[in-house]
Design a protein around this motif. Structure first.
Motif, PDB file in Angstrom:
ATOM      1  N   VAL A  91     -42.251   0.228  -1.497  1.00  0.00           N
ATOM      2  CA  VAL A  91     -42.571   1.434  -0.719  1.00  0.00           C
ATOM      3  C   VAL A  91     -43.617   2.297  -1.412  1.00  0.00           C
ATOM      4  O   VAL A  91     -44.295   3.104  -0.781  1.00  0.00           O
ATOM      5  CB  VAL A  91     -41.316   2.280  -0.372  1.00  0.00           C
ATOM      6  CG1 VAL A  91     -40.338   1.488   0.478  1.00  0.00           C
ATOM      7  CG2 VAL A  91     -40.619   2.811  -1.619  1.00  0.00           C
ATOM      8  N   SER A  92     -43.766   2.146  -2.731  1.00  0.00           N
ATOM      9  CA  SER A  92     -44.719   2.962  -3.491  1.00  0.00           C
ATOM     10  C   SER A  92     -45.286   2.134  -4.641  1.00  0.00           C
ATOM     11  O   SER A  92     -44.814   2.210  -5.777  1.00  0.00           O
ATOM     12  CB  SER A  92     -44.018   4.223  -4.019  1.00  0.00           C
ATOM     13  OG  SER A  92     -44.933   4.986  -4.774  1.00  0.00           O
ATOM     14  N   PRO A 126     -41.010  10.538  -9.498  1.00  0.00           N
ATOM     15  CA  PRO A 126     -40.033  10.277  -8.453  1.00  0.00           C
ATOM     16  C   PRO A 126     -40.659   9.719  -7.176  1.00  0.00           C
ATOM     17  O   PRO A 126     -41.836   9.947  -6.905  1.00  0.00           O
ATOM     18  CB  PRO A 126     -39.477  11.672  -8.185  1.00  0.00           C
ATOM     19  CG  PRO A 126     -40.647  12.587  -8.432  1.00  0.00           C
ATOM     20  CD  PRO A 126     -41.381  11.972  -9.577  1.00  0.00           C
ATOM     21  N   VAL A 127     -39.818   8.999  -6.421  1.00  0.00           N
ATOM     22  CA  VAL A 127     -40.192   8.535  -5.079  1.00  0.00           C
ATOM     23  C   VAL A 127     -39.025   8.876  -4.155  1.00  0.00           C
ATOM     24  O   VAL A 127     -37.884   8.502  -4.452  1.00  0.00           O
ATOM     25  CB  VAL A 127     -40.432   7.007  -5.046  1.00  0.00           C
ATOM     26  CG1 VAL A 127     -40.713   6.541  -3.610  1.00  0.00           C
ATOM     27  CG2 VAL A 127     -41.570   6.597  -5.967  1.00  0.00           C
ATOM     28  N   ILE A 177     -33.217   8.317  -0.205  1.00  0.00           N
ATOM     29  CA  ILE A 177     -33.101   7.704  -1.543  1.00  0.00           C
ATOM     30  C   ILE A 177     -34.117   8.373  -2.460  1.00  0.00           C
ATOM     31  O   ILE A 177     -35.284   8.539  -2.079  1.00  0.00           O
ATOM     32  CB  ILE A 177     -33.424   6.191  -1.466  1.00  0.00           C
ATOM     33  CG1 ILE A 177     -32.390   5.468  -0.599  1.00  0.00           C
ATOM     34  CG2 ILE A 177     -33.492   5.576  -2.863  1.00  0.00           C
ATOM     35  CD1 ILE A 177     -32.830   4.073  -0.175  1.00  0.00           C
ATOM     36  N   LEU A 178     -33.679   8.745  -3.646  1.00  0.00           N
ATOM     37  CA  LEU A 178     -34.619   9.263  -4.640  1.00  0.00           C
ATOM     38  C   LEU A 178     -34.630   8.316  -5.830  1.00  0.00           C
ATOM     39  O   LEU A 178     -33.641   8.209  -6.564  1.00  0.00           O
ATOM     40  CB  LEU A 178     -34.225  10.669  -5.119  1.00  0.00           C
ATOM     41  CG  LEU A 178     -35.230  11.263  -6.119  1.00  0.00           C
ATOM     42  CD1 LEU A 178     -36.520  11.696  -5.405  1.00  0.00           C
ATOM     43  CD2 LEU A 178     -34.646  12.436  -6.895  1.00  0.00           C
ATOM     44  N   LYS A 227     -40.025   7.370   5.940  1.00  0.00           N
ATOM     45  CA  LYS A 227     -41.166   8.080   5.359  1.00  0.00           C
ATOM     46  C   LYS A 227     -41.008   8.139   3.836  1.00  0.00           C
ATOM     47  O   LYS A 227     -39.909   8.357   3.324  1.00  0.00           O
ATOM     48  CB  LYS A 227     -41.230   9.498   5.950  1.00  0.00           C
ATOM     49  CG  LYS A 227     -42.449  10.251   5.489  1.00  0.00           C
ATOM     50  CD  LYS A 227     -42.552  11.637   6.116  1.00  0.00           C
ATOM     51  CE  LYS A 227     -43.787  12.306   5.521  1.00  0.00           C
ATOM     52  NZ  LYS A 227     -43.750  13.687   5.353  1.00  0.00           N
ATOM     53  N   VAL A 228     -42.125   7.932   3.143  1.00  0.00           N
ATOM     54  CA  VAL A 228     -42.094   7.899   1.677  1.00  0.00           C
ATOM     55  C   VAL A 228     -42.912   9.063   1.131  1.00  0.00           C
ATOM     56  O   VAL A 228     -44.050   9.285   1.548  1.00  0.00           O
ATOM     57  CB  VAL A 228     -42.694   6.555   1.172  1.00  0.00           C
ATOM     58  CG1 VAL A 228     -42.773   6.541  -0.349  1.00  0.00           C
ATOM     59  CG2 VAL A 228     -41.867   5.382   1.686  1.00  0.00           C
ATOM     60  N   ILE A 229     -42.317   9.814   0.202  1.00  0.00           N
ATOM     61  CA  ILE A 229     -43.049  10.902  -0.477  1.00  0.00           C
ATOM     62  C   ILE A 229     -43.018  10.555  -1.961  1.00  0.00           C
ATOM     63  O   ILE A 229     -41.944  10.495  -2.572  1.00  0.00           O
ATOM     64  CB  ILE A 229     -42.405  12.282  -0.223  1.00  0.00           C
ATOM     65  CG1 ILE A 229     -42.139  12.497   1.275  1.00  0.00           C
ATOM     66  CG2 ILE A 229     -43.287  13.391  -0.757  1.00  0.00           C
ATOM     67  CD1 ILE A 229     -41.446  13.820   1.611  1.00  0.00           C
ATOM     68  N   ASP A 230     -44.182  10.288  -2.522  1.00  0.00           N
ATOM     69  CA  ASP A 230     -44.161   9.756  -3.887  1.00  0.00           C
ATOM     70  C   ASP A 230     -44.990  10.559  -4.887  1.00  0.00           C
ATOM     71  O   ASP A 230     -45.452  10.021  -5.886  1.00  0.00           O
ATOM     72  CB  ASP A 230     -44.539   8.271  -3.908  1.00  0.00           C
ATOM     73  CG  ASP A 230     -45.963   8.006  -3.456  1.00  0.00           C
ATOM     74  OD1 ASP A 230     -46.701   8.968  -3.183  1.00  0.00           O
ATOM     75  OD2 ASP A 230     -46.336   6.819  -3.397  1.00  0.00           O
ATOM     76  N   GLN A 231     -45.111  11.858  -4.629  1.00  0.00           N
ATOM     77  CA  GLN A 231     -45.651  12.780  -5.625  1.00  0.00           C
ATOM     78  C   GLN A 231     -44.625  13.892  -5.792  1.00  0.00           C
ATOM     79  O   GLN A 231     -44.140  14.451  -4.788  1.00  0.00           O
ATOM     80  CB  GLN A 231     -46.992  13.381  -5.170  1.00  0.00           C
ATOM     81  CG  GLN A 231     -48.165  12.406  -5.196  1.00  0.00           C
ATOM     82  CD  GLN A 231     -48.534  11.960  -6.608  1.00  0.00           C
ATOM     83  OE1 GLN A 231     -48.282  12.656  -7.589  1.00  0.00           O
ATOM     84  NE2 GLN A 231     -49.121  10.779  -6.706  1.00  0.00           N
TER      85      GLN A 231
END
Ligand SMILES: N[C@@H](CCC(=O)N[C@@H](CS)C(=O)NCC(=O)O)C(=O)O
Length: 203
Positions: free
Chosen positions: A46-47, A53-54, A5-6, A61-65
């Protein structure tokens, strides 16, 4: 299997660079176009920092940069070598974009909120970065030679915004290579594709 998911916002330059890297890498995602004033609860869960964007991967797993999302995408697939440029110089340019230049961009764009100085003051401050990019573009059509790399995609959405504050002023400037660079990236199929309008997501 569920798609990553973005959480995204169409007009956000950080989200643009993430969407471009994901699309270039051929990674299918479920784009959730958010309203910045009404962020989805799941995104904040999650962020909690609340910026887009997240990216939420299938394993949670969450990538939020935005830059981390770009690098993650390119690590999956980087057919045209976006990561091939001089990594140190590339990171320096992106850091300057995201730091001092972004600050000047915001002040120029929203000069009414920063009445200590006129808009032109912030514009001149921002121009230092434009001049640096113009110099960097003397040896090729892109920042690190004749093909697109991570830095081009990470930076141009912000230059696009800067140019759009006063397009007729930008047109009069002598940043010849920069204007050509911007024009090519803004009219690229990849950019047009990631700028397609999406319905707003609500959870
Ligand atoms: N360092 C973050 C910055 C992202 C960012 O600031 N995004 C803005 C939109 S362009 C945002 O979500 N702001 C939160 C808000 O306006 O509520 C990144 O690179 O992803």
């Amino acid at each position: 299997m569920a798609l990553p998911i973005l959480y995204s916002y169409r007009r956000c330059p950080y989200a643009m660079r993430a969407r471009m890297a994901l699309s270039y890498a051929g990674i299918r995602v479920e784009i959730r176009e958010i309203a910045l004033k009404d962020k989805p609860a799941h995104m904040l869960q999650v962020s909690p920092k609340g910026t887009v964007p997240v990216l939420v991967l299938a394993d949670g797993k969450v990538i939020d940069q935005s830059l981390d999302i770009m690098v993650w995408a390119l690590q999956q697939n980087d057919a045209d070598g976006w990561l091939a440029a001089d990594a140190v110089r590339s990171q320096q340019l992106i850091a300057e974009n995201d730091g001092a230049f972004k600050q000047n961009l915001d002040r120029y764009k929203y000069a009414i909120r920063f009445p200590e100085q006129p808009a032109e003051y912030y514009r001149s401050a921002g121009e230092q970065f434009l001049a640096k990019l113009e110099l960097q573009l003397q040896s090729g059509d892109f920042l690190f030679g004749n093909s697109v790399t991570l830095a081009d995609i990470a930076i141009f959405p912000f230059i696009r915004q800067f140019a759009a504050v006063d397009p007729s002023w930008f047109e009069t400037t002598d940043y010849i290579k920069l204007k050509y660079w911007l024009q090519r990236l803004v009219t690229s199929a990849l950019f047009e594709q990631v700028m397609a309008k999406q319905p707003t997501y609500t959870d």
